[in-house]
Motif scaffolding. Structure first.
Motif: not given
Length: 171
Positions: A148-158
């Protein structure tokens, strides 16, 4: 020892000496508080208290379903485990260093609360089985949290990339 629900613990060396432990064999000599601190894994495995309680309650339900323990024992175990969980969450659970780990601490408190039903909880389950289940459940939970943390990081990077498409980057 208190404070495990928040990840820490205080007063590691309570008292000068304690009685011999499971690993002490036939020795009648007392162990020092320093030896207790060295042999205790509460600081590490204490974070698995939820998994230990959940696994123990599931094991108790299986024992009752198979007719190995009574429905009354099951009710007592479940009541005791809910109380222990509440005590830990409210930082009222007294972690005892001389009991060495999360499993023995919870088992001792359960037996204190519900008597012999607490002792019957380990019927058909070795301590290694209990530890393996707790670790597996804890790791599974942590992996889910990390994903979940990785998905959140990916979302913020995009989102950041979309906002800054026209930014000039040096180099």
């Amino acid at each position: 020892m208190r404070g495990m629900a928040r990840g820490g613990f205080a007063n590691i060396m309570q008292g000068e000496r304690t009685m011999n432990k499971l690993w002490a064999g036939r020795s009648e000599a007392e162990t020092s508080a320093l030896a207790d601190a060295s042999n205790s894994s509460i600081a590490v495995d204490g974070r698995m208290y939820r998994q230990d309680i959940t696994g123990s309650m599931a094991h108790a339900a299986m024992l009752a379903k198979c007719g190995i323990i009574s429905k009354e024992d099951l009710n007592d175990i479940e009541r005791g485990m809910r109380q222990i969980l509440q005590e830990i969450k409210e930082n009222r659970f007294e972690w005892k260093l001389e009991l060495e780990d999360v499993h023995l601490n919870i088992e001792a408190r359960l037996t204190e609360l519900v008597g012999d039903a607490g002792k019957r909880l380990h019927t058909g389950r070795s301590r290694n089985d209990q530890v393996a289940l707790d670790i597996k459940m804890w790791c599974k939970q942590r992996v889910t949290e990390l994903q979940a943390s990785i998905r959140n990081l990916q979302r913020h990077l995009v989102q950041t990339a979309e906002k800054t498409q026209d930014a000039v980057m040096p180099g």
